[in-house]
Design a protein around this motif. Structure first.
Motif, mmCIF file in Angstrom:
data_model
loop_
_atom_site.group_PDB
_atom_site.id
_atom_site.type_symbol
_atom_site.label_atom_id
_atom_site.label_comp_id
_atom_site.label_asym_id
_atom_site.label_seq_id
_atom_site.Cartn_x
_atom_site.Cartn_y
_atom_site.Cartn_z
ATOM 1 N N ARG A 262 0.837 -1.203 0.000
ATOM 2 C CA ARG A 262 0.000 0.000 0.000
ATOM 3 C C ARG A 262 0.874 1.256 0.000
ATOM 4 O O ARG A 262 0.585 2.230 -0.719
ATOM 5 N N TRP A 263 1.929 1.237 0.778
ATOM 6 C CA TRP A 263 2.838 2.389 0.844
ATOM 7 C C TRP A 263 3.499 2.633 -0.507
ATOM 8 O O TRP A 263 3.582 3.776 -0.983
ATOM 9 N N GLN A 264 3.968 1.572 -1.157
ATOM 10 C CA GLN A 264 4.603 1.711 -2.458
ATOM 11 C C GLN A 264 3.611 2.199 -3.509
ATOM 12 O O GLN A 264 3.930 3.070 -4.338
ATOM 13 N N LEU A 265 2.397 1.668 -3.463
ATOM 14 C CA LEU A 265 1.379 2.069 -4.435
ATOM 15 C C LEU A 265 1.058 3.546 -4.315
ATOM 16 O O LEU A 265 1.055 4.281 -5.321
ATOM 17 N N GLU A 266 0.803 4.020 -3.111
ATOM 18 C CA GLU A 266 0.421 5.419 -2.940
ATOM 19 C C GLU A 266 1.579 6.367 -3.231
ATOM 20 O O GLU A 266 1.368 7.491 -3.686
ATOM 21 N N LEU A 291 6.438 4.090 -14.767
ATOM 22 C CA LEU A 291 5.320 4.089 -13.828
ATOM 23 C C LEU A 291 4.196 3.177 -14.301
ATOM 24 O O LEU A 291 3.611 2.439 -13.509
ATOM 25 N N ARG A 292 3.897 3.220 -15.590
ATOM 26 C CA ARG A 292 2.843 2.353 -16.141
ATOM 27 C C ARG A 292 3.180 0.873 -15.878
ATOM 28 O O ARG A 292 2.309 0.082 -15.498
ATOM 29 N N ILE A 293 4.433 0.505 -16.061
ATOM 30 C CA ILE A 293 4.873 -0.867 -15.790
ATOM 31 C C ILE A 293 4.738 -1.182 -14.305
ATOM 32 O O ILE A 293 4.236 -2.238 -13.913
ATOM 33 N N SER A 294 5.176 -0.258 -13.465
ATOM 34 C CA SER A 294 5.145 -0.478 -12.012
ATOM 35 C C SER A 294 3.716 -0.610 -11.495
ATOM 36 O O SER A 294 3.444 -1.417 -10.596
ATOM 37 N N PHE A 295 2.798 0.178 -12.046
ATOM 38 C CA PHE A 295 1.403 0.073 -11.616
ATOM 39 C C PHE A 295 0.808 -1.277 -12.004
ATOM 40 O O PHE A 295 0.043 -1.872 -11.238
ATOM 41 N N ALA A 296 1.138 -1.758 -13.193
ATOM 42 C CA ALA A 296 0.653 -3.077 -13.611
ATOM 43 C C ALA A 296 1.173 -4.161 -12.681
ATOM 44 O O ALA A 296 0.439 -5.080 -12.287
ATOM 45 N N GLU A 297 2.437 -4.061 -12.300
ATOM 46 C CA GLU A 297 3.021 -5.031 -11.378
ATOM 47 C C GLU A 297 2.387 -4.919 -10.000
ATOM 48 O O GLU A 297 2.155 -5.933 -9.323
ATOM 49 N N ALA A 302 -1.008 -7.191 -5.813
ATOM 50 C CA ALA A 302 -2.123 -7.017 -4.877
ATOM 51 C C ALA A 302 -3.127 -8.156 -5.015
ATOM 52 O O ALA A 302 -3.639 -8.683 -4.017
ATOM 53 N N VAL A 303 -3.437 -8.553 -6.251
ATOM 54 C CA VAL A 303 -4.367 -9.655 -6.467
ATOM 55 C C VAL A 303 -3.778 -10.963 -5.937
ATOM 56 O O VAL A 303 -4.485 -11.786 -5.346
ATOM 57 N N GLN A 304 -2.484 -11.152 -6.123
ATOM 58 C CA GLN A 304 -1.830 -12.348 -5.592
ATOM 59 C C GLN A 304 -1.890 -12.368 -4.066
ATOM 60 O O GLN A 304 -2.135 -13.417 -3.451
ATOM 61 N N LEU A 305 -1.712 -11.202 -3.458
ATOM 62 C CA LEU A 305 -1.791 -11.128 -1.995
ATOM 63 C C LEU A 305 -3.217 -11.392 -1.524
ATOM 64 O O LEU A 305 -3.429 -12.028 -0.481
ATOM 65 N N GLU A 306 -4.191 -10.930 -2.291
ATOM 66 C CA GLU A 306 -5.583 -11.221 -1.954
ATOM 67 C C GLU A 306 -5.833 -12.727 -1.954
ATOM 68 O O GLU A 306 -6.543 -13.259 -1.082
ATOM 69 N N LEU A 307 -5.257 -13.423 -2.916
ATOM 70 C CA LEU A 307 -5.402 -14.881 -2.969
ATOM 71 C C LEU A 307 -4.821 -15.531 -1.718
ATOM 72 O O LEU A 307 -5.437 -16.411 -1.108
ATOM 73 N N GLN A 308 -3.646 -15.087 -1.319
ATOM 74 C CA GLN A 308 -3.014 -15.655 -0.127
ATOM 75 C C GLN A 308 -3.830 -15.368 1.126
ATOM 76 O O GLN A 308 -3.966 -16.221 2.008
ATOM 77 N N TRP A 327 -8.918 -11.352 -10.738
ATOM 78 C CA TRP A 327 -7.800 -12.103 -11.301
ATOM 79 C C TRP A 327 -7.780 -11.934 -12.824
ATOM 80 O O TRP A 327 -6.726 -11.701 -13.423
ATOM 81 N N ARG A 328 -8.949 -12.045 -13.458
ATOM 82 C CA ARG A 328 -9.019 -11.847 -14.904
ATOM 83 C C ARG A 328 -8.691 -10.401 -15.268
ATOM 84 O O ARG A 328 -8.018 -10.143 -16.272
ATOM 85 N N GLU A 329 -9.179 -9.488 -14.467
ATOM 86 C CA GLU A 329 -8.885 -8.077 -14.732
ATOM 87 C C GLU A 329 -7.385 -7.801 -14.663
ATOM 88 O O GLU A 329 -6.842 -7.056 -15.485
ATOM 89 N N SER A 330 -6.719 -8.409 -13.691
ATOM 90 C CA SER A 330 -5.271 -8.198 -13.552
ATOM 91 C C SER A 330 -4.517 -8.768 -14.745
ATOM 92 O O SER A 330 -3.431 -8.281 -15.091
ATOM 93 N N ALA A 331 -5.089 -9.797 -15.405
ATOM 94 C CA ALA A 331 -4.455 -10.375 -16.586
ATOM 95 C C ALA A 331 -4.587 -9.458 -17.798
ATOM 96 O O ALA A 331 -3.813 -9.570 -18.759
ATOM 97 N N PHE A 332 -5.557 -8.556 -17.763
ATOM 98 C CA PHE A 332 -5.752 -7.629 -18.874
ATOM 99 C C PHE A 332 -4.773 -6.460 -18.812
ATOM 100 O O PHE A 332 -4.302 -5.977 -19.852
ATOM 101 N N ILE A 333 -4.452 -6.015 -17.616
ATOM 102 C CA ILE A 333 -3.628 -4.818 -17.443
ATOM 103 C C ILE A 333 -2.315 -4.873 -18.234
ATOM 104 O O ILE A 333 -1.943 -3.895 -18.886
ATOM 105 N N PRO A 334 -1.573 -5.989 -18.232
ATOM 106 C CA PRO A 334 -0.291 -6.003 -18.961
ATOM 107 C C PRO A 334 -0.425 -5.970 -20.475
ATOM 108 O O PRO A 334 0.548 -5.659 -21.166
ATOM 109 N N VAL A 335 -1.615 -6.315 -21.019
ATOM 110 C CA VAL A 335 -1.730 -6.426 -22.477
ATOM 111 C C VAL A 335 -2.488 -5.279 -23.117
ATOM 112 O O VAL A 335 -2.552 -5.191 -24.350
ATOM 113 N N VAL A 336 -3.062 -4.373 -22.311
ATOM 114 C CA VAL A 336 -3.703 -3.205 -22.913
ATOM 115 C C VAL A 336 -2.608 -2.334 -23.540
ATOM 116 O O VAL A 336 -1.530 -2.154 -22.982
#
Length: 349
Positions: A262-266, A291-297, A302-308, A327-336
């Motif tokens: 959360r700290w890194q994101l903000e 920044l665009r790359i970092s936000f996608a990561e 975050a979604v992976q942490l939600e799974l855990q 999870w599906r939404e997160s898979a879209f972010i890198p390919v837009v």
């Protein structure tokens, strides 16, 4: 930040918007009704004031409920930005009220052009001058917000007579412009995403957005990518919120990871806003690419942490339907477009 009615509508329809069972015609109307399209635009032009950084926050807020709706908002708001930056004031006066009201859908159509600007691919639409404007041929393979009730799409056009490439707004009613059926996506299916085929389409000179594609794209790219980052921000924030709720039970060992993410994101959000407002990204596009790359990561992490944090419940339909969508939404972010691979290749150059 969002209108309560819009938040509730998005929560109710998030799954349907992703799967395509909700009416894609409704998305833009709901966004317009809540006035989210007007944020970051001068009241003198029909907006509600504030700035582009505020528009990013609104887009992130929508994405925290539904990435499909945020994708539509990105397309509409980015096209509005093109109109605002155009020197064709008559076109702006003609289109802007309908775009802000959501009665006309605006499609960016410049994903190909952004890649062209970075030397990744050639322009896909060609134009030759006519007495009234241009005759266009070519196609755009992936365009969002092509609402069947009425749209206008921006396209960068290669001048077949050897002049400078230029930017046109092409109305959906243009003879020779053919919209495909909606693309069969893994998610985000109610986003009115389709392909366009352009065959001898006649467009008048009054639809010119800018006579120099290079200059226009360099000016518009910060808004194009900056607003795009809002999708990652909203998705990441929502997953981290879900993590926090799970940690109230028995997975407090993940608390430190949650706080760090959360700290890194903000911190990145603050950097993005500064760069958009002080004009840095126009002169230093590589900083925005990073920044665009970092936000996608950040969204993926975050979604992976939600799974855990949710554990096996995430894999049960009864409990994990929202997680599965994220999870599906997160898979879209890198390919837009531009994809993370394309951005990394450009950074290497």
């Amino acid at each position: 930040m969002l209108d309560l009615a819009l938040s509730q509508w998005l929560d109710t329809h998030a799954e349907g918007l992703d799967s395509g069972s909700s009416d894609p015609q409704e998305v833009l109307s709901q966004l317009a009704r809540a006035n989210v399209l007007r944020v970051g635009i001068s009241p003198f032009l029909g907006g509600s004031g504030k700035n582009l950084a505020d528009a990013v926050e609104i887009l992130a807020a929508v994405a925290s409920h539904s990435l499909t709706a945020a994708f539509v908002l990105w397309g509409q708001r980015t096209f509005i930005e093109y109109v605002l930056q155009s020197s064709n004031f008559a076109l702006r006066e003609r289109l802007l009220p309908f775009l802000l009201d959501g009665k006309l859908a605006g499609a960016t159509g410049l994903s190909n052009a952004i890649k062209y600007l970075s030397g990744i691919e050639a322009l896909q639409v060609q134009g030759s001058a006519t007495e009234a404007g241009w005759a266009l041929n070519g196609g755009l393979h992936w365009v969002t917000n092509l609402r069947r009730s009425g749209f206008v799409v921006a396209a960068a056009v290669e001048n077949t007579q050897g002049g400078t490439p230029f930017i046109l707004a092409i109305p959906g009613s243009t003879t020779g412009l053919q919209r495909s059926e909606d693309l069969q996506l893994m998610g985000l299916q109610s986003s009115n995403t389709a392909a366009l085929d352009v065959v001898q389409a006649e467009v008048g000179s009054d639809w010119l957005l800018h006579e120099d594609a290079h200059a226009f794209l360099q000016s518009a790219r910060p808004a194009f990518l900056g607003l795009q980052c809002g999708m990652s921000i909203g998705l990441a924030r929502r997953s981290l919120q879900e993590v926090e709720e799970h940690l109230q039970h028995d997975r407090s060992i993940l608390l430190e990871t949650l706080l760090n993410q959360r700290w890194q994101l903000e911190g990145m959000v603050s950097e993005l806003k500064r760069g958009l407002l002080n004009g840095r990204f126009r002169e230093q596009p590589a900083a925005l690419f990073c920044l665009r790359i970092s936000f996608a990561e950040a969204a993926a992490n975050a979604v992976q942490l939600e799974l855990q944090a949710s554990g096996g419940k995430a894999y049960l339909d009864e409990h994990g339907i929202g997680f599965a969508r994220r999870w599906r939404e997160s898979a879209f972010i890198p390919v837009v477009t531009p994809t993370l691979v394309q951005l990394r290749a450009q950074l290497q150059r």
